[in-house]
Design a protein around this motif. Structure first.
Motif, mmCIF file in Angstrom:
data_model
loop_
_atom_site.group_PDB
_atom_site.id
_atom_site.type_symbol
_atom_site.label_atom_id
_atom_site.label_comp_id
_atom_site.label_asym_id
_atom_site.label_seq_id
_atom_site.Cartn_x
_atom_site.Cartn_y
_atom_site.Cartn_z
ATOM 1 N N ASP A 299 2.586 -1.832 6.204
ATOM 2 C CA ASP A 299 2.748 -1.911 4.750
ATOM 3 C C ASP A 299 2.040 -3.147 4.178
ATOM 4 O OD1 ASP A 299 4.254 0.426 4.813
ATOM 5 O OD2 ASP A 299 6.164 -0.659 4.927
ATOM 6 N N ALA A 300 2.110 -4.263 4.903
ATOM 7 C CA ALA A 300 1.412 -5.479 4.450
ATOM 8 C C ALA A 300 -0.098 -5.250 4.448
ATOM 9 C CB ALA A 300 1.773 -6.655 5.347
ATOM 10 N N PHE A 301 -0.612 -4.563 5.463
ATOM 11 C CA PHE A 301 -2.037 -4.244 5.509
ATOM 12 C C PHE A 301 -2.421 -3.347 4.337
ATOM 13 C CE2 PHE A 301 -2.644 -4.645 10.432
ATOM 14 C CZ PHE A 301 -2.422 -6.000 10.352
ATOM 15 N N ALA A 302 -1.591 -2.353 4.063
ATOM 16 C CA ALA A 302 -1.881 -1.426 2.960
ATOM 17 C C ALA A 302 -1.884 -2.171 1.622
ATOM 18 C CB ALA A 302 -0.873 -0.286 2.951
ATOM 19 N N ASP A 303 -0.956 -3.102 1.454
ATOM 20 C CA ASP A 303 -0.918 -3.908 0.220
ATOM 21 C C ASP A 303 -2.189 -4.741 0.087
ATOM 22 O OD1 ASP A 303 1.603 -2.900 -0.394
ATOM 23 O OD2 ASP A 303 2.668 -4.697 0.325
ATOM 24 N N TYR A 304 -2.638 -5.325 1.186
ATOM 25 C CA TYR A 304 -3.860 -6.142 1.191
ATOM 26 C C TYR A 304 -5.064 -5.297 0.776
ATOM 27 C CZ TYR A 304 -7.593 -9.114 3.161
ATOM 28 O OH TYR A 304 -8.720 -9.882 3.344
ATOM 29 N N VAL A 305 -5.169 -4.104 1.340
ATOM 30 C CA VAL A 305 -6.295 -3.217 1.021
ATOM 31 C C VAL A 305 -6.258 -2.810 -0.450
ATOM 32 C CG1 VAL A 305 -7.225 -0.894 1.439
ATOM 33 C CG2 VAL A 305 -6.720 -2.412 3.365
ATOM 34 N N ARG A 306 -5.085 -2.447 -0.948
ATOM 35 C CA ARG A 306 -4.967 -2.066 -2.366
ATOM 36 C C ARG A 306 -5.366 -3.213 -3.281
ATOM 37 N NH1 ARG A 306 -0.626 0.996 -0.506
ATOM 38 N NH2 ARG A 306 0.864 -0.679 -0.795
ATOM 39 N N GLU A 307 -4.896 -4.416 -2.953
ATOM 40 C CA GLU A 307 -5.237 -5.582 -3.769
ATOM 41 C C GLU A 307 -6.738 -5.850 -3.725
ATOM 42 O OE1 GLU A 307 -4.541 -10.271 -3.257
ATOM 43 O OE2 GLU A 307 -2.686 -9.125 -3.552
ATOM 44 N N ALA A 308 -7.329 -5.786 -2.539
ATOM 45 C CA ALA A 308 -8.773 -6.024 -2.401
ATOM 46 C C ALA A 308 -9.571 -4.993 -3.192
ATOM 47 C CB ALA A 308 -9.175 -5.985 -0.927
ATOM 48 N N GLU A 309 -9.152 -3.753 -3.131
ATOM 49 C CA GLU A 309 -9.870 -2.704 -3.855
ATOM 50 C C GLU A 309 -9.714 -2.860 -5.359
ATOM 51 O OE1 GLU A 309 -8.332 0.772 -1.872
ATOM 52 O OE2 GLU A 309 -9.844 0.611 -0.263
ATOM 53 N N ARG A 310 -8.598 -3.390 -5.789
ATOM 54 C CA ARG A 310 -8.362 -3.597 -7.215
ATOM 55 C C ARG A 310 -9.135 -4.802 -7.742
ATOM 56 N NH1 ARG A 310 -4.231 -6.562 -9.237
ATOM 57 N NH2 ARG A 310 -3.155 -6.455 -7.282
ATOM 58 N N GLN B 97 -12.557 -4.920 5.495
ATOM 59 C CA GLN B 97 -13.067 -3.788 6.280
ATOM 60 C C GLN B 97 -12.276 -3.596 7.569
ATOM 61 O OE1 GLN B 97 -15.392 -1.577 4.956
ATOM 62 N NE2 GLN B 97 -14.415 -0.378 6.568
ATOM 63 N N TRP B 98 -11.962 -4.701 8.241
ATOM 64 C CA TRP B 98 -11.160 -4.610 9.465
ATOM 65 C C TRP B 98 -9.802 -3.974 9.160
ATOM 66 C CZ3 TRP B 98 -6.376 -6.426 10.805
ATOM 67 C CH2 TRP B 98 -6.019 -6.300 12.150
ATOM 68 N N THR B 99 -9.181 -4.418 8.068
ATOM 69 C CA THR B 99 -7.862 -3.907 7.701
ATOM 70 C C THR B 99 -7.947 -2.434 7.304
ATOM 71 O OG1 THR B 99 -7.320 -6.128 6.926
ATOM 72 C CG2 THR B 99 -5.820 -4.366 6.281
ATOM 73 N N ARG B 100 -8.948 -2.078 6.531
ATOM 74 C CA ARG B 100 -9.163 -0.680 6.132
ATOM 75 C C ARG B 100 -9.351 0.200 7.367
ATOM 76 N NH1 ARG B 100 -8.062 2.130 2.041
ATOM 77 N NH2 ARG B 100 -7.117 3.240 3.712
ATOM 78 N N ASP B 101 -10.183 -0.264 8.317
ATOM 79 C CA ASP B 101 -10.414 0.491 9.554
ATOM 80 C C ASP B 101 -9.134 0.638 10.367
ATOM 81 O OD1 ASP B 101 -13.081 0.647 8.795
ATOM 82 O OD2 ASP B 101 -13.754 -0.909 10.212
ATOM 83 N N THR B 102 -8.324 -0.405 10.386
ATOM 84 C CA THR B 102 -7.044 -0.359 11.100
ATOM 85 C C THR B 102 -6.131 0.696 10.489
ATOM 86 O OG1 THR B 102 -7.199 -2.668 11.770
ATOM 87 C CG2 THR B 102 -4.988 -1.710 11.700
ATOM 88 N N LEU B 103 -6.051 0.730 9.176
ATOM 89 C CA LEU B 103 -5.194 1.713 8.506
ATOM 90 C C LEU B 103 -5.662 3.138 8.766
ATOM 91 C CD1 LEU B 103 -4.614 0.012 5.035
ATOM 92 C CD2 LEU B 103 -3.007 0.150 6.946
ATOM 93 N N ASP B 104 -6.959 3.317 8.952
ATOM 94 C CA ASP B 104 -7.522 4.650 9.154
ATOM 95 C C ASP B 104 -7.505 5.101 10.614
ATOM 96 O OD1 ASP B 104 -8.012 4.797 6.435
ATOM 97 O OD2 ASP B 104 -10.107 4.151 6.622
ATOM 98 N N ASN B 105 -7.131 4.218 11.534
ATOM 99 C CA ASN B 105 -7.102 4.525 12.961
ATOM 100 C C ASN B 105 -5.682 4.953 13.352
ATOM 101 O OD1 ASN B 105 -6.620 4.099 15.803
ATOM 102 N ND2 ASN B 105 -8.535 2.960 15.892
ATOM 103 N N PRO B 106 -5.488 6.220 13.741
ATOM 104 C CA PRO B 106 -4.129 6.709 14.049
ATOM 105 C C PRO B 106 -3.398 5.910 15.131
ATOM 106 C CG PRO B 106 -5.666 8.534 13.884
ATOM 107 C CD PRO B 106 -6.488 7.280 13.846
ATOM 108 N N GLU B 107 -4.110 5.454 16.161
ATOM 109 C CA GLU B 107 -3.456 4.668 17.214
ATOM 110 C C GLU B 107 -2.980 3.324 16.682
ATOM 111 O OE1 GLU B 107 -5.896 4.310 20.703
ATOM 112 O OE2 GLU B 107 -6.197 6.485 20.806
ATOM 113 N N LYS B 108 -3.828 2.660 15.917
ATOM 114 C CA LYS B 108 -3.444 1.364 15.357
ATOM 115 C C LYS B 108 -2.371 1.547 14.291
ATOM 116 C CE LYS B 108 -7.663 -1.106 16.462
ATOM 117 N NZ LYS B 108 -8.782 -1.878 15.953
#
Length: 139
Positions: free
Chosen positions: A49-60, A70-81
């Protein structure tokens, strides 16, 4: 050890406890955890959830000012991570994600004491010494 270092605790928890903690960060689903968190004016926050908040804030606000975007976005998109980080929680004390050693030490001992069958699988303590921390990935 350097007295200016700050510390952070993280919990690895079962999938069942993770779902409960994501719904209520006070730890109400596990009374022993709730009591420890209350005693230290603490809460837990799911790392996913903290990663998702970071990505949303960065995109905004513009990703150029967010070096880990980019690292955080890739992490959120990786099912294993994603599965891993859904079960990792950071302990915040008085709203802070890093705190003095004595607080981390006391809480670590208490949390280890309730780990196991409670759904808490592991308690980890990290410090702010850059030599002990992963460095941001190269672009």
């Amino acid at each position: 050890m350097d007295s200016t270092l700050k510390f952070q605790l993280r919990l690895s928890v079962s999938l069942e406890l993770a779902k409960a903690l994501r719904a209520d960060s006070s730890g109400a689903a596990l009374p022993a955890l709730r009591d420890i968190l209350r005693r230290h004016d603490a809460t837990v926050n799911c790392q996913y959830d903290a990663f998702a908040d970071y990505v949303r804030e960065a995109e905004r606000l513009g990703t150029q000012n967010y070096p880990l975007y980019q690292w955080t976005r890739d992490t959120l998109d990786n099912p294993e991570k994603q599965a891993k980080y859904l079960q990792w929680f950071t302990v915040y004390v008085r709203g802070d994600q890093i705190y003095d050693r004595h607080i981390a030490d006391v809480m670590e001992t208490e949390l280890i004491g309730i780990a196991g069958d409670s759904g808490i699988e592991r308690v980890s303590k990290f410090d702010t010494n850059p030599a002990n921390s992963p460095q941001p990935p190269k672009r």
